[in-house]
Design a protein around this motif. Structure first.
Motif, PDB file in Angstrom:
ATOM      1  N   ALA A  42       0.917  -1.240   0.169  1.00  0.00           N
ATOM      2  CA  ALA A  42       0.056  -0.086   0.027  1.00  0.00           C
ATOM      3  C   ALA A  42       0.869   1.218   0.020  1.00  0.00           C
ATOM      4  O   ALA A  42       1.946   1.409   0.818  1.00  0.00           O
ATOM      5  N   GLU A  43       0.521   2.120  -0.937  1.00  0.00           N
ATOM      6  CA  GLU A  43       1.241   3.383  -1.000  1.00  0.00           C
ATOM      7  C   GLU A  43       0.400   4.676  -0.520  1.00  0.00           C
ATOM      8  O   GLU A  43       0.701   5.837  -0.598  1.00  0.00           O
ATOM      9  N   THR A  44      -0.864   4.495  -0.553  1.00  0.00           N
ATOM     10  CA  THR A  44      -1.747   5.655  -0.261  1.00  0.00           C
ATOM     11  C   THR A  44      -2.890   5.088   0.648  1.00  0.00           C
ATOM     12  O   THR A  44      -2.898   3.902   1.086  1.00  0.00           O
TER      13      THR A  44
ATOM     14  N   GLU B 149      -5.193  -1.413  -7.582  1.00  0.00           N
ATOM     15  CA  GLU B 149      -4.102  -1.104  -8.653  1.00  0.00           C
ATOM     16  C   GLU B 149      -3.736   0.313  -9.029  1.00  0.00           C
ATOM     17  O   GLU B 149      -2.679   0.636  -9.560  1.00  0.00           O
ATOM     18  N   GLY B 150      -4.710   1.165  -8.850  1.00  0.00           N
ATOM     19  CA  GLY B 150      -4.315   2.636  -9.186  1.00  0.00           C
ATOM     20  C   GLY B 150      -5.355   2.967 -10.395  1.00  0.00           C
ATOM     21  O   GLY B 150      -5.669   2.162 -11.164  1.00  0.00           O
ATOM     22  N   PHE B 151      -5.569   4.135 -10.345  1.00  0.00           N
ATOM     23  CA  PHE B 151      -6.555   4.616 -11.587  1.00  0.00           C
ATOM     24  C   PHE B 151      -5.713   4.757 -12.542  1.00  0.00           C
ATOM     25  O   PHE B 151      -4.511   5.795 -12.744  1.00  0.00           O
ATOM     26  N   ARG B 152      -5.907   4.499 -13.807  1.00  0.00           N
ATOM     27  CA  ARG B 152      -4.878   4.320 -15.151  1.00  0.00           C
ATOM     28  C   ARG B 152      -5.058   5.702 -15.972  1.00  0.00           C
ATOM     29  O   ARG B 152      -6.504   5.482 -16.537  1.00  0.00           O
ATOM     30  N   ILE B 153      -4.598   6.475 -15.912  1.00  0.00           N
ATOM     31  CA  ILE B 153      -4.377   7.662 -17.252  1.00  0.00           C
ATOM     32  C   ILE B 153      -3.600   7.348 -18.036  1.00  0.00           C
ATOM     33  O   ILE B 153      -2.118   7.545 -17.958  1.00  0.00           O
ATOM     34  N   VAL B 154      -3.999   7.511 -19.410  1.00  0.00           N
ATOM     35  CA  VAL B 154      -3.160   7.406 -20.496  1.00  0.00           C
ATOM     36  C   VAL B 154      -3.089   8.614 -21.156  1.00  0.00           C
ATOM     37  O   VAL B 154      -3.851   9.427 -21.704  1.00  0.00           O
ATOM     38  N   LEU B 155      -1.774   9.073 -21.261  1.00  0.00           N
ATOM     39  CA  LEU B 155      -1.614  10.203 -22.245  1.00  0.00           C
ATOM     40  C   LEU B 155      -1.324  10.035 -23.797  1.00  0.00           C
ATOM     41  O   LEU B 155      -0.363   9.288 -24.028  1.00  0.00           O
TER      42      LEU B 155
ATOM     43  N   VAL C 239       4.160   6.180 -14.768  1.00  0.00           N
ATOM     44  CA  VAL C 239       4.907   6.871 -13.443  1.00  0.00           C
ATOM     45  C   VAL C 239       3.645   6.874 -12.503  1.00  0.00           C
ATOM     46  O   VAL C 239       2.376   7.230 -12.900  1.00  0.00           O
ATOM     47  N   ALA C 240       3.746   6.420 -11.004  1.00  0.00           N
ATOM     48  CA  ALA C 240       2.618   6.544 -10.384  1.00  0.00           C
ATOM     49  C   ALA C 240       3.014   8.035  -9.402  1.00  0.00           C
ATOM     50  O   ALA C 240       3.784   8.418  -9.145  1.00  0.00           O
ATOM     51  N   ILE C 241       1.621   8.488  -9.267  1.00  0.00           N
ATOM     52  CA  ILE C 241       1.536   9.605  -8.293  1.00  0.00           C
ATOM     53  C   ILE C 241       0.329   9.297  -7.397  1.00  0.00           C
ATOM     54  O   ILE C 241      -0.536   8.669  -7.630  1.00  0.00           O
ATOM     55  N   ASP C 242       0.542  10.345  -6.164  1.00  0.00           N
ATOM     56  CA  ASP C 242      -0.638  10.229  -5.163  1.00  0.00           C
ATOM     57  C   ASP C 242      -1.412  11.365  -5.506  1.00  0.00           C
ATOM     58  O   ASP C 242      -1.007  12.505  -5.252  1.00  0.00           O
ATOM     59  N   LEU C 243      -2.627  11.178  -5.749  1.00  0.00           N
ATOM     60  CA  LEU C 243      -3.599  12.348  -6.064  1.00  0.00           C
ATOM     61  C   LEU C 243      -4.663  12.461  -5.271  1.00  0.00           C
ATOM     62  O   LEU C 243      -5.549  11.478  -5.266  1.00  0.00           O
ATOM     63  N   GLY C 244      -4.703  13.372  -4.233  1.00  0.00           N
ATOM     64  CA  GLY C 244      -5.738  13.330  -3.403  1.00  0.00           C
ATOM     65  C   GLY C 244      -6.008  12.197  -2.464  1.00  0.00           C
ATOM     66  O   GLY C 244      -7.105  11.794  -2.113  1.00  0.00           O
TER      67      GLY C 244
ATOM     68  N   TYR D 142      -4.104   6.337  -5.506  1.00  0.00           N
ATOM     69  CA  TYR D 142      -2.979   5.879  -6.451  1.00  0.00           C
ATOM     70  C   TYR D 142      -3.356   6.174  -7.768  1.00  0.00           C
ATOM     71  O   TYR D 142      -4.181   5.548  -8.416  1.00  0.00           O
ATOM     72  N   VAL D 143      -2.396   6.814  -8.502  1.00  0.00           N
ATOM     73  CA  VAL D 143      -2.871   6.914 -10.100  1.00  0.00           C
ATOM     74  C   VAL D 143      -1.543   6.648 -10.723  1.00  0.00           C
ATOM     75  O   VAL D 143      -0.449   7.119 -10.442  1.00  0.00           O
ATOM     76  N   THR D 144      -1.563   5.974 -11.686  1.00  0.00           N
ATOM     77  CA  THR D 144      -0.553   5.514 -12.929  1.00  0.00           C
ATOM     78  C   THR D 144      -0.916   6.308 -14.041  1.00  0.00           C
ATOM     79  O   THR D 144      -1.882   6.136 -14.803  1.00  0.00           O
ATOM     80  N   LEU D 145       0.069   7.155 -14.374  1.00  0.00           N
ATOM     81  CA  LEU D 145       0.283   7.811 -15.590  1.00  0.00           C
ATOM     82  C   LEU D 145       1.044   7.151 -16.521  1.00  0.00           C
ATOM     83  O   LEU D 145       2.189   6.638 -16.323  1.00  0.00           O
ATOM     84  N   THR D 146       0.607   7.017 -17.863  1.00  0.00           N
ATOM     85  CA  THR D 146       1.225   6.282 -19.139  1.00  0.00           C
ATOM     86  C   THR D 146       1.495   7.391 -20.087  1.00  0.00           C
ATOM     87  O   THR D 146       0.627   7.870 -20.900  1.00  0.00           O
ATOM     88  N   ASP D 147       2.652   7.426 -20.492  1.00  0.00           N
ATOM     89  CA  ASP D 147       3.105   8.053 -21.714  1.00  0.00           C
ATOM     90  C   ASP D 147       3.172   7.045 -22.694  1.00  0.00           C
ATOM     91  O   ASP D 147       3.428   5.835 -22.622  1.00  0.00           O
TER      92      ASP D 147
END
Length: 435
Positions: A136-138, A217-223, A259-264, A267-272
């Motif tokens: 756990a990270e968040t 697992e985190g919310f997956r956001i793809v750029l 890249v993982a970030i903590d948003l509020g 757990y959010v995973t950003l994908t380039d």
């Protein structure tokens, strides 16, 4: 259940460290402790001891020692712990001294937790909860994992299994007398209603999987977008560091990068991703294939569009936001949901607030779901299918009873009452050594 071998391992993180915890579990754990520190301390009480090599008498370290007699221990076996200085050489020497005992061996990944499961101290859902807690990270991940570890899902499964076993008993008790002409085959008036209620409960639990999966697992956001739309620049800005290469050359990114970030607190995973375009480059082409796969698996796609960008908007069954990038440059931009500049930071705070609100909306205001693993989802799908099949075969009591048995067995396997060795091996291999 007793295991023939006593195991030992370092249970804390990488060395050197301020303190290192070495743990043992097994039938000869206490004998091994006595060999290197003399008289055992009182159960569950710390005692300062000098640890000595059992063959040479050489002092190895000074530390606190505790013993936990089974079955009242984490594994259900006799357990012991040493709290010593976190010296790589010191820990190595102590483990070496412990394994000079004929029945002590170094533990493998997940061995302590597996023994806890085998001795009935943890069910499989609690084991998974423990693994989730360690990772756990968040704050939301911590709360969800702890609820699972404390038996939240297992308790609910026990209720469902009890209902299924009772319903099956109702049918089979009547089948036993079905050959007697004077005993009609009639089920209780509430039988169908009870099964319908159970089916509704299973369906409701299954519906929470997406929410639980996002927390775990985190919310997956793809750029995504065309080459040079500013995907890597935005990733770096959101991550707060230069994790992706940024150049003026189109096609710099040729693979997905997470890249993982903590948003509020989430757990959010950003994908380039690689820019989408027609290309003759095999490497870039493979990157584009991976980009499209990432977009299909995303919880949200940010489709980036720079001024003058004519890349057609993707036709997808996923949530997609149009984001106008490079707002610091002159030129008319396309119609978008939000404009920003990764260079100046303009619009970034607005984007983050909108993302946080969107994720909160997806998760809802209720407690995080305990149904968070793919194994949970598949088991609930199978159990629900069997209960619905049983409802459709009330007039065929033998088949109805078989459907209820299958549903109960699926739920039993979910908590580990019916072993699947391949599942167990895969599950415990994910734990660190010493846990």
């Amino acid at each position: 259940m007793q295991t023939s071998k006593t195991i030992a391992a370092l249970s804390t993180g990488s060395l050197p460290s301020g303190v290192a915890v070495i743990r043992l579990s097994g039938p000869t754990a206490f004998e091994a402790v006595e060999r290197i520190c003399g008289q055992l301390p009182k159960p569950r009480a710390l005692a300062l001891k000098t640890l000595k090599h059992p063959q040479t008498g050489e002092a190895l370290d000074q530390g606190l020692v505790a013993v936990f007699p089974g079955p009242h221990s984490f594994t259900g076996e006799d357990c012991a712990e040493f709290q010593v200085h976190g010296s790589p050489a010191g820990v190595k020497a102590i483990l070496s001294a412990l394994t000079t005992h004929c029945d002590v061996a170094l533990a493998g990944a997940g061995d302590f937790t597996r023994r806890a499961f085998e001795n009935g101290k943890l069910d499989l859902t609690a084991v998974e909860g423990l693994g989730d807690l360690l990772a756990a990270e968040t704050e939301s991940q911590r709360r969800q994992a702890l609820s699972r570890l404390e038996g939240g899902l297992a308790d609910q499964i026990a209720v469902w299994r009890s209902l299924l076993l009772h319903a099956r008993a109702e049918i089979e008790a009547r089948l036993d007398f079905s050959d007697e002409d004077d005993v009609p085959f009639e089920l209780p008036a509430h039988f169908v209603a009870d099964l319908q209620t159970l089916a509704g409960a299973l369906s409701a639990a299954r519906a929470t999987y997406d929410r639980g999966r996002i927390v775990r697992e985190g919310f997956r956001i793809v750029l995504a977008g065309a080459p040079n739309a500013g995907k890597s620049s935005l990733l770096n800005r959101l991550a707060g560091s230069d994790v992706a290469i940024v150049t003026a050359e189109a096609g710099t990114t040729r693979d997905t990068k997470d890249v993982a970030i903590d948003l509020g607190g989430q757990y959010v995973t950003l994908t380039d991703t690689a820019g989408l375009r027609d290309t003759i480059s095999l490497a870039e082409g493979e990157g584009i294939v991976r980009a499209r796969k990432a977009m299909q698996a995303a919880d949200l796609v940010l489709w980036l569009m720079a001024p003058g960008d004519a890349q057609p908007f993707p036709d997808m069954d996923r949530s997609v936001w149009r984001i106008g990038t490079k707002s610091d440059l002159d030129g008319a931009g396309p119609e978008v949901d939000l404009r920003l500049s990764a260079l100046t930071g303009d619009g970034i705070e607005t984007l983050l607030k909108r993302l946080e609100s969107h994720i909160e909306g997806r998760l809802g205001a209720s407690e995080a779901s305990l149904v968070s693993h793919l194994r949970d989802r598949d088991a609930l799908d199978a159990a629900l299918g069997s209960v619905e099949s049983a409802l459709g075969r009330i007039e065929q009591p033998e088949l109805c009873a078989e459907d209820l048995r299958r549903a109960a067995d699926v739920l039993a396997a979910l908590i580990g009452l019916m072993d699947n060795e391949a599942v167990l091996d895969r599950l415990f291999a994910g734990f660190c050594i010493g846990k």
